[in-house]
Scaffold this motif. Structure first.
Motif, short mmCIF file in Angstrom:
data_model
loop_
_atom_site.label_atom_id
_atom_site.label_comp_id
_atom_site.label_asym_id
_atom_site.label_seq_id
_atom_site.Cartn_x
_atom_site.Cartn_y
_atom_site.Cartn_z
N HIS A 346 39.85 23.60 28.01
CA HIS A 346 39.58 24.44 29.17
C HIS A 346 38.36 23.93 29.93
CE1 HIS A 346 38.89 28.01 31.63
NE2 HIS A 346 40.07 28.47 31.24
N PRO A 347 38.39 23.91 31.27
CA PRO A 347 37.25 23.38 32.03
C PRO A 347 35.96 24.17 31.85
CG PRO A 347 38.89 24.39 33.49
CD PRO A 347 39.52 24.26 32.15
N LEU A 348 36.04 25.42 31.38
CA LEU A 348 34.84 26.24 31.17
C LEU A 348 34.42 26.30 29.70
CD1 LEU A 348 35.63 29.20 33.62
CD2 LEU A 348 34.17 27.21 34.02
N TYR A 349 35.03 25.47 28.87
CA TYR A 349 34.71 25.44 27.44
C TYR A 349 33.27 25.01 27.21
CZ TYR A 349 35.03 23.83 22.55
OH TYR A 349 34.84 23.61 21.20
N ASN A 350 32.57 25.73 26.33
CA ASN A 350 31.19 25.39 25.97
C ASN A 350 31.22 24.44 24.77
OD1 ASN A 350 28.52 25.23 25.18
ND2 ASN A 350 28.11 27.41 25.46
N ALA A 351 31.11 23.14 25.06
CA ALA A 351 31.23 22.12 24.02
C ALA A 351 30.02 22.09 23.10
CB ALA A 351 31.43 20.75 24.66
N ASP A 352 28.95 22.79 23.46
CA ASP A 352 27.76 22.81 22.59
C ASP A 352 27.97 23.69 21.35
OD1 ASP A 352 26.39 21.15 24.33
OD2 ASP A 352 25.56 22.83 25.48
N LEU A 353 28.97 24.55 21.40
CA LEU A 353 29.22 25.46 20.28
C LEU A 353 30.21 24.81 19.32
CD1 LEU A 353 29.59 28.76 22.35
CD2 LEU A 353 27.54 27.87 21.23
N LYS A 354 29.69 24.14 18.32
CA LYS A 354 30.54 23.40 17.39
C LYS A 354 31.24 24.33 16.40
CE LYS A 354 28.97 19.69 19.32
NZ LYS A 354 29.81 18.99 20.32
N PRO A 355 32.50 24.07 16.07
CA PRO A 355 33.18 24.88 15.05
C PRO A 355 32.41 24.83 13.74
CG PRO A 355 34.75 23.48 16.22
CD PRO A 355 33.38 23.03 16.65
N ARG A 356 32.21 25.99 13.13
CA ARG A 356 31.52 26.03 11.85
C ARG A 356 32.40 25.44 10.76
NH1 ARG A 356 30.29 30.90 14.44
NH2 ARG A 356 28.07 31.36 14.66
N ALA A 357 31.86 24.50 10.03
CA ALA A 357 32.61 23.89 8.93
C ALA A 357 32.70 24.89 7.77
CB ALA A 357 31.93 22.62 8.47
N LEU A 358 33.77 24.76 6.98
CA LEU A 358 33.90 25.56 5.77
C LEU A 358 32.70 25.28 4.87
CD1 LEU A 358 35.58 27.35 3.82
CD2 LEU A 358 36.67 25.23 3.02
N ASP A 359 31.93 26.32 4.54
CA ASP A 359 30.70 26.12 3.76
C ASP A 359 30.53 27.32 2.82
OD1 ASP A 359 28.04 25.85 2.82
OD2 ASP A 359 27.49 24.70 4.62
N VAL A 360 30.99 27.15 1.59
CA VAL A 360 30.95 28.23 0.60
C VAL A 360 29.51 28.64 0.30
CG1 VAL A 360 31.49 28.84 -1.78
CG2 VAL A 360 33.18 27.63 -0.41
N GLU A 361 28.59 27.68 0.24
CA GLU A 361 27.20 27.99 -0.09
C GLU A 361 26.54 28.84 1.00
OE1 GLU A 361 25.58 27.56 -2.95
OE2 GLU A 361 27.57 26.90 -3.64
N LYS A 362 26.80 28.51 2.26
CA LYS A 362 26.25 29.33 3.35
C LYS A 362 26.88 30.71 3.35
CE LYS A 362 24.73 25.73 6.57
NZ LYS A 362 24.89 25.14 7.93
N ALA A 363 28.17 30.78 3.06
CA ALA A 363 28.85 32.07 2.96
C ALA A 363 28.22 32.90 1.84
CB ALA A 363 30.34 31.88 2.72
N LYS A 364 27.96 32.27 0.70
CA LYS A 364 27.34 32.97 -0.43
C LYS A 364 25.97 33.52 -0.05
CE LYS A 364 27.65 31.03 -4.48
NZ LYS A 364 27.43 30.11 -5.64
#
Length: 534
Positions: A346-364
């Motif tokens: 999309h032309p208005l997509y904010n590319a600075d917002l990276k998809p969060r990677a799967l991270d069990v430790e951060k979730a914990k």
């Protein structure tokens, strides 16, 4: 569920139940076909022709199947809420504008529109257009069609959008002046959407589907089928090509695909990745993949426990196996998302917002902060929301490693939207593409939106939505929408791991179909452009 309008006649409750409970097997579909309970005749008859495939062929009856079917199926544009509703409504009604496959606004019932300030709009109607009952289209019909969404008694799904409509004036029979409460330069895009299709002035009974669209209603049985015949007075020269179109609601995935292979159906929606592989292996059938903004999202209600704790919501965002979902569940028919409803293309997509990677430790870590370690939560899923069952099961596995017990409960699709969607503390939603980000944000993210899925309320976001509507400078507009996406990314409880391609299967005897980013089945308008050839 056995009572319908008088023209439709009585329907066997067992048939409707079989469909809505997703129990319609290949054998069951054939039984309905032969009995004439779902189809009006037996097997499909194609027109005999010697025309080349690229030359549109006139005539023939096309049968299509959508994954949606319930007693709440509607012909009222204000009430439509799924792909089946949208498709049948575009069969019978037309909008003031429409979007083409490049997302460019084109004239439809309005031959032109103009505004200097984004507030006062002049809409000039196409002359010589008649409704299916012979009544000529006038400015009164337009004013009625748009203003009814403002009436709370109508309970329109576009109620929040229609709040922008301040006054209507019939300048004459073919010109309408529309004044908005604030500037919105996206209005022509908004008017192309299904809720704002035009109906005759004063319409209360929508069971006859009287509009100006490419087909005239022949039969409508909610939960089962809709039949339309070619409108000989359609305002677009040469369209439609087909004599008749029959839309079926078949919720069972296997029944739809098997009906396609047998020749009983010509085109079917909502294919799984495995279905696509099977269809592509055949020389007689093809897959229509449409990259779009469609998504399945995990909804964590932020106004209920445990979602009222931002750390819990953040933990759930870190438990999303995004790449895995695209590669395994979708088998490549999709794109990774960053939890905002704006697709990467999309032309208005904010590319600075990276998809969060799967991270069990951060979730914990965030589960511990939320006091949820060792606790149990339930995720509600339903089979007909693509990727929801598999997504819930994957979250269950990774959550266990993070110290959270997750129960995944499957519920029937029938009644899901009225009973579970936006009501369960944690559950799934499925959102079709919208023509503009303003429509998407206004319907699903504004604090006051009736379909605010996660109950998220953010005054800064609300202010930005309204301000962006009236901003003509594209750079400033992009910045505003980028800021809105940041707020969703950081704080909202709707978690969007992937965007899903709309995959439709069709017989190669069907011509004229192509991918449109506005939604499945050519933006729900395939019946206007498709034709059949032997």
């Amino acid at each position: 569920m056995s009572k319908f309008n008088k023209e439709s006649g009585a329907i066997n409750p067992a048939l409707t139940q079989a469909i809505t409970e997703a129990r319609l097997s290949r054998r069951g579909l054939m039984k309905l076909l032969s009995a004439g309970a779902v189809m009006s005749t037996g097997l499909v008859g194609f027109p005999e022709t010697s025309f080349a495939a690229e030359t549109p062929v006139k005539g023939g009856k096309l049968r299509a199947a959508f994954a949606n079917a319930s007693a709440t199926d509607t012909l009222d544009p204000a009430k439509g809420n799924n792909s089946g509703d949208y498709s049948r409504q575009y069969m019978f009604y037309s909008g003031l504008t429409e979007l083409d496959k490049s997302l460019t606004v084109q004239p439809a019932l309005a031959e032109s529109w103009h505004s200097d300030d984004g507030i006062t709009w002049q809409l000039v109607l196409r002359k010589g257009v008649n409704f299916h009952n012979g009544q000529p289209l006038t400015s009164k019909d337009v004013i009625y069609s748009l203003s009814r969404h403002k009436d709370p008694a109508v309970a329109s799904n576009a109620f929040k959008l229609a709040e922008q409509f301040k006054t209507f004036t019939a300048v004459n029979d073919s010109e309408v002046k529309l004044e908005l409460s604030q500037a919105n330069f996206d209005l022509p895009f908004m008017l192309s959407s299904a809720p704002f299709l035009i109906v005759p002035d004063g319409t209360k009974d929508f069971s006859k589907g009287i509009g100006t669209g490419p087909f005239v209603l022949k039969e409508f049985q909610p939960g089962l089928r809709t039949v339309g015949t070619r409108n000989p007075n359609y305002f677009k020269p040469g369209l439609p090509h087909l004599d008749e179109v029959e839309l079926l609601g078949v919720t069972d995935q296997a029944a739809r695909v098997n009906g396609l292979f047998s020749g009983d159906l010509h085109i079917v929606s909502t294919l799984t990745a495995s279905d696509c592989k099977r269809i592509k292996a055949s020389s007689d059938f093809a897959v229509l993949e449409s990259k779009s903004g469609m998504y399945t999202n995990l909804i964590v209600r932020t106004d209920l426990k445990p979602g009222s704790n931002e750390d819990f919501v953040l933990a759930m965002k870190y438990l999303q196996p995004r790449e895995m979902l695209v590669k395994t569940v979708l088998q490549g028919y999709g794109d990774v998302s960053n939890d905002t409803p704006v697709p990467p293309w999309h032309p208005l997509y904010n590319a600075d917002l990276k998809p969060r990677a799967l991270d069990v430790e951060k979730a914990k870590f965030h589960l511990q902060k939320a006091g949820m370690t060792g606790q149990t939560v339930e995720i509600i899923t339903t089979p007909n929301i693509e990727g929801s069952v598999e997504g819930g099961q994957l979250i269950q596995q990774f959550a266990a490693q993070a110290g959270l017990k997750v129960k995944v409960r499957r519920v029937p699709y029938d009644g899901y939207w009225s009973t579970h969607w936006t009501k369960d503390p944690i559950g799934y939603g499925s959102i079709n593409p919208r023509p503009t980000l303003d429509m998407l944000f206004s319907q699903f993210y504004l604090s006051s939106a009736p379909n605010n899925e996660s109950g998220w309320k953010n005054p800064q976001f609300d202010q930005l939505v309204v301000a962006a509507r009236g901003e003509r400078d594209q750079a400033k507009r992009k910045q505003m929408y980028g800021d809105m996406q940041t707020l969703i990314y950081d704080h909202c409880g709707t978690i969007i791991p992937t965007f899903i391609s709309a995959n439709d299967g069709y017989s190669k005897k069907v011509k004229g179909v192509e991918a449109w980013p506005t939604g499945m089945m050519m933006g729900y308008r395939f019946h206007e452009f498709a034709w059949l050839t032997a």
